[in-house]
Design a protein around this motif. Structure first.
Motif, mmCIF file in Angstrom:
data_model
loop_
_atom_site.group_PDB
_atom_site.id
_atom_site.type_symbol
_atom_site.label_atom_id
_atom_site.label_comp_id
_atom_site.label_asym_id
_atom_site.label_seq_id
_atom_site.Cartn_x
_atom_site.Cartn_y
_atom_site.Cartn_z
ATOM 1 N N VAL A 49 0.838 -1.197 0.000
ATOM 2 C CA VAL A 49 0.000 0.000 0.000
ATOM 3 C C VAL A 49 0.878 1.255 0.000
ATOM 4 O O VAL A 49 0.629 2.202 -0.751
ATOM 5 C CB VAL A 49 -0.942 0.012 1.222
ATOM 6 C CG1 VAL A 49 -1.663 1.361 1.347
ATOM 7 C CG2 VAL A 49 -1.968 -1.114 1.113
ATOM 8 N N LYS A 50 1.907 1.276 0.846
ATOM 9 C CA LYS A 50 2.823 2.421 0.895
ATOM 10 C C LYS A 50 3.451 2.664 -0.473
ATOM 11 O O LYS A 50 3.568 3.813 -0.931
ATOM 12 C CB LYS A 50 3.935 2.174 1.926
ATOM 13 C CG LYS A 50 3.516 2.380 3.366
ATOM 14 C CD LYS A 50 4.652 2.084 4.325
ATOM 15 C CE LYS A 50 5.776 3.061 4.208
ATOM 16 N NZ LYS A 50 6.833 2.834 5.220
ATOM 17 N N HIS A 51 3.877 1.594 -1.122
ATOM 18 C CA HIS A 51 4.526 1.708 -2.429
ATOM 19 C C HIS A 51 3.566 2.284 -3.467
ATOM 20 O O HIS A 51 3.942 3.172 -4.252
ATOM 21 C CB HIS A 51 5.032 0.340 -2.874
ATOM 22 C CG HIS A 51 5.710 0.361 -4.221
ATOM 23 N ND1 HIS A 51 6.937 0.955 -4.419
ATOM 24 C CD2 HIS A 51 5.306 -0.118 -5.440
ATOM 25 C CE1 HIS A 51 7.282 0.836 -5.688
ATOM 26 N NE2 HIS A 51 6.307 0.193 -6.332
ATOM 27 N N GLY A 63 3.922 11.424 7.156
ATOM 28 C CA GLY A 63 3.912 11.618 8.605
ATOM 29 C C GLY A 63 2.634 11.080 9.222
ATOM 30 O O GLY A 63 1.936 10.249 8.631
ATOM 31 N N LYS A 64 2.296 11.550 10.415
ATOM 32 C CA LYS A 64 1.100 11.104 11.130
ATOM 33 C C LYS A 64 -0.139 11.325 10.275
ATOM 34 O O LYS A 64 -0.375 12.430 9.779
ATOM 35 C CB LYS A 64 0.983 11.868 12.447
ATOM 36 C CG LYS A 64 -0.238 11.513 13.276
ATOM 37 C CD LYS A 64 -0.173 10.106 13.806
ATOM 38 C CE LYS A 64 -1.318 9.815 14.766
ATOM 39 N NZ LYS A 64 -1.358 8.405 15.211
ATOM 40 N N ASN A 65 -0.909 10.264 10.042
ATOM 41 C CA ASN A 65 -2.108 10.287 9.206
ATOM 42 C C ASN A 65 -1.808 10.630 7.750
ATOM 43 O O ASN A 65 -2.691 11.091 7.016
ATOM 44 C CB ASN A 65 -3.151 11.275 9.764
ATOM 45 C CG ASN A 65 -3.682 10.854 11.122
ATOM 46 O OD1 ASN A 65 -4.065 9.707 11.313
ATOM 47 N ND2 ASN A 65 -3.693 11.786 12.066
ATOM 48 N N GLY A 66 -0.565 10.372 7.349
ATOM 49 C CA GLY A 66 -0.176 10.602 5.963
ATOM 50 C C GLY A 66 -0.052 9.290 5.208
ATOM 51 O O GLY A 66 -0.334 8.217 5.736
ATOM 52 N N ARG A 67 0.433 9.366 3.967
ATOM 53 C CA ARG A 67 0.470 8.178 3.113
ATOM 54 C C ARG A 67 1.495 7.142 3.549
ATOM 55 O O ARG A 67 1.477 6.006 3.074
ATOM 56 C CB ARG A 67 0.739 8.582 1.668
ATOM 57 C CG ARG A 67 2.056 9.309 1.417
ATOM 58 C CD ARG A 67 2.247 9.567 -0.064
ATOM 59 N NE ARG A 67 3.349 10.475 -0.347
ATOM 60 C CZ ARG A 67 4.617 10.124 -0.367
ATOM 61 N NH1 ARG A 67 4.963 8.867 -0.093
ATOM 62 N NH2 ARG A 67 5.563 11.005 -0.640
ATOM 63 N N MET A 72 -1.973 3.662 10.319
ATOM 64 C CA MET A 72 -3.188 4.053 9.609
ATOM 65 C C MET A 72 -3.424 3.132 8.413
ATOM 66 O O MET A 72 -4.562 2.707 8.148
ATOM 67 C CB MET A 72 -3.059 5.502 9.142
ATOM 68 C CG MET A 72 -4.302 6.072 8.485
ATOM 69 S SD MET A 72 -4.023 7.787 7.951
ATOM 70 C CE MET A 72 -5.657 8.228 7.365
ATOM 71 N N ILE A 73 -2.361 2.791 7.703
ATOM 72 C CA ILE A 73 -2.477 1.897 6.549
ATOM 73 C C ILE A 73 -3.018 0.538 6.974
ATOM 74 O O ILE A 73 -3.919 -0.016 6.332
ATOM 75 C CB ILE A 73 -1.111 1.736 5.850
ATOM 76 C CG1 ILE A 73 -0.720 3.042 5.161
ATOM 77 C CG2 ILE A 73 -1.148 0.598 4.831
ATOM 78 C CD1 ILE A 73 0.690 3.036 4.589
ATOM 79 N N VAL A 88 -5.989 1.369 -0.746
ATOM 80 C CA VAL A 88 -5.355 2.533 -1.377
ATOM 81 C C VAL A 88 -6.408 3.563 -1.772
ATOM 82 O O VAL A 88 -6.244 4.765 -1.534
ATOM 83 C CB VAL A 88 -4.545 2.109 -2.626
ATOM 84 C CG1 VAL A 88 -4.147 3.327 -3.458
ATOM 85 C CG2 VAL A 88 -3.303 1.340 -2.215
ATOM 86 N N SER A 89 -7.507 3.098 -2.353
ATOM 87 C CA SER A 89 -8.572 4.001 -2.781
ATOM 88 C C SER A 89 -9.184 4.753 -1.604
ATOM 89 O O SER A 89 -9.345 5.984 -1.643
ATOM 90 C CB SER A 89 -9.650 3.196 -3.515
ATOM 91 O OG SER A 89 -10.733 4.025 -3.880
ATOM 92 N N LYS A 90 -9.504 4.021 -0.533
ATOM 93 C CA LYS A 90 -10.147 4.660 0.621
ATOM 94 C C LYS A 90 -9.175 5.548 1.382
ATOM 95 O O LYS A 90 -9.549 6.628 1.865
ATOM 96 C CB LYS A 90 -10.727 3.589 1.548
ATOM 97 C CG LYS A 90 -11.722 4.142 2.568
ATOM 98 C CD LYS A 90 -12.542 3.053 3.220
ATOM 99 C CE LYS A 90 -13.590 3.646 4.153
ATOM 100 N NZ LYS A 90 -14.466 2.626 4.761
ATOM 101 N N LEU A 91 -7.927 5.119 1.476
ATOM 102 C CA LEU A 91 -6.906 5.927 2.148
ATOM 103 C C LEU A 91 -6.661 7.237 1.402
ATOM 104 O O LEU A 91 -6.512 8.295 2.021
ATOM 105 C CB LEU A 91 -5.595 5.141 2.239
ATOM 106 C CG LEU A 91 -5.328 4.392 3.543
ATOM 107 C CD1 LEU A 91 -4.155 3.439 3.355
ATOM 108 C CD2 LEU A 91 -5.046 5.349 4.677
ATOM 109 N N THR A 92 -6.604 7.152 0.088
ATOM 110 C CA THR A 92 -6.368 8.352 -0.720
ATOM 111 C C THR A 92 -7.445 9.398 -0.455
ATOM 112 O O THR A 92 -7.149 10.578 -0.233
ATOM 113 C CB THR A 92 -6.349 7.998 -2.218
ATOM 114 O OG1 THR A 92 -5.322 7.038 -2.470
ATOM 115 C CG2 THR A 92 -6.092 9.239 -3.065
#
Length: 261
Positions: A49-51, A63-67, A72-73, A88-92
């Motif tokens: 997901v990070k990638h 950072g905090k609450n970032g990608r 959070m992931i 990825v879709s919902k996180l974005t």
């Protein structure tokens, strides 16, 4: 010939040619050893997901609450049943919303004017299940008094405040809608939809239960309109009495003041 065959029964047949293949039992053992434990599997999915976020949405903050926030992931992966693409879709959407709404900039001073009405607050004590408690007092909410954005800011600020009170091992909060004294002028279909949308899209699975306390008859039309929009959260709603709140969710010393009457 028959006697020779019978004499070989019960004994393993030995091939006259040497074999270079691994015995079946050995092959089975090696496959079992290659199975990743759940934690290792989850770490791999978090990395994926990070990638993807870095590659496809590099403009998102870190950072905090970032990608790149692994905690959070992982939470969103759990919410999306470990589907990388769905996470990825919902996180974005969630990270973009936090950035546009200015969640990290919210402060006591910014929401003080609305908070002073007493229409919403985070209770000082946890409930008997160890959950932070967010209380909404419907009779103090008059939609025309404040701008919609101000009410929405208070809502998000209180959610963040409640989540900050989560004790170790606890992941969800309790929401209490105190509907005693609810009148037609308190009805706000748009705001109630906003509250549940925020939880569904941006704070998934953080709401453990919602109590609608002493709902009067005139609240029923509002509920019938809102219920279909709540998706899975409608199953978390429990209509109950103030007495139920007192007996089942708090001890005498931790009970919110408004429920001590």
């Amino acid at each position: 010939m028959a006697a020779r065959m019978c004499s070989n029964l019960g004994r393993p047949l030995v091939s006259p040619f040497p074999s270079t293949k691994t015995p079946a039992r050995g092959r089975k053992f090696s496959v079992q050893c290659c199975v990743l434990d759940p934690n290792q599997s989850h770490k791999q999915l978090v990395y994926e997901v990070k990638h993807k976020l870095e590659k496809e949405h590099s403009s998102l903050p870190i950072g905090k609450n970032g990608r790149d926030d692994e905690e959070m992931i992982l939470w969103y992966l759990k919410d999306r049943k470990f589907s990388v693409d769905e996470a990825v879709s919902k996180l974005t959407k969630a990270i973009k919303w936090r950035q546009e709404f200015g969640v990290s900039q919210l402060s006591e001073d910014m929401v003080r004017r609305v908070a002073d009405t007493g229409k919403g607050y985070v209770h000082d004590s946890l409930d008997v299940y160890g959950r932070p408690v967010l209380v909404v007092v419907a009779s103090k909410h008059i939609p025309e008094v404040f701008d919609t954005v101000e009410d929405q800011r208070l809502c998000v600020f209180l959610i963040e405040k409640a989540l900050a009170k989560l004790p170790a091992g606890q992941e969800q909060i309790l929401g209490i809608f105190d509907l005693r004294g609810f009148r037609n002028e308190n009805a706000d279909f748009k705001y109630l939809t906003f509250v549940f949308d925020v939880f569904y899209y941006y704070y998934p699975k953080r709401l453990g239960q919602v109590l609608f306390v002493e709902a009067p008859f005139i609240f029923q039309p509002v509920w019938q309109l809102v219920k279909p929009l709540l998706k899975s959260y409608s199953s978390l709603v429990r209509f109950c009495t103030a007495e139920t709140v007192r007996k089942e969710y708090f001890m005498e010393e931790t009970l919110p003041a408004s429920f001590k009457d």
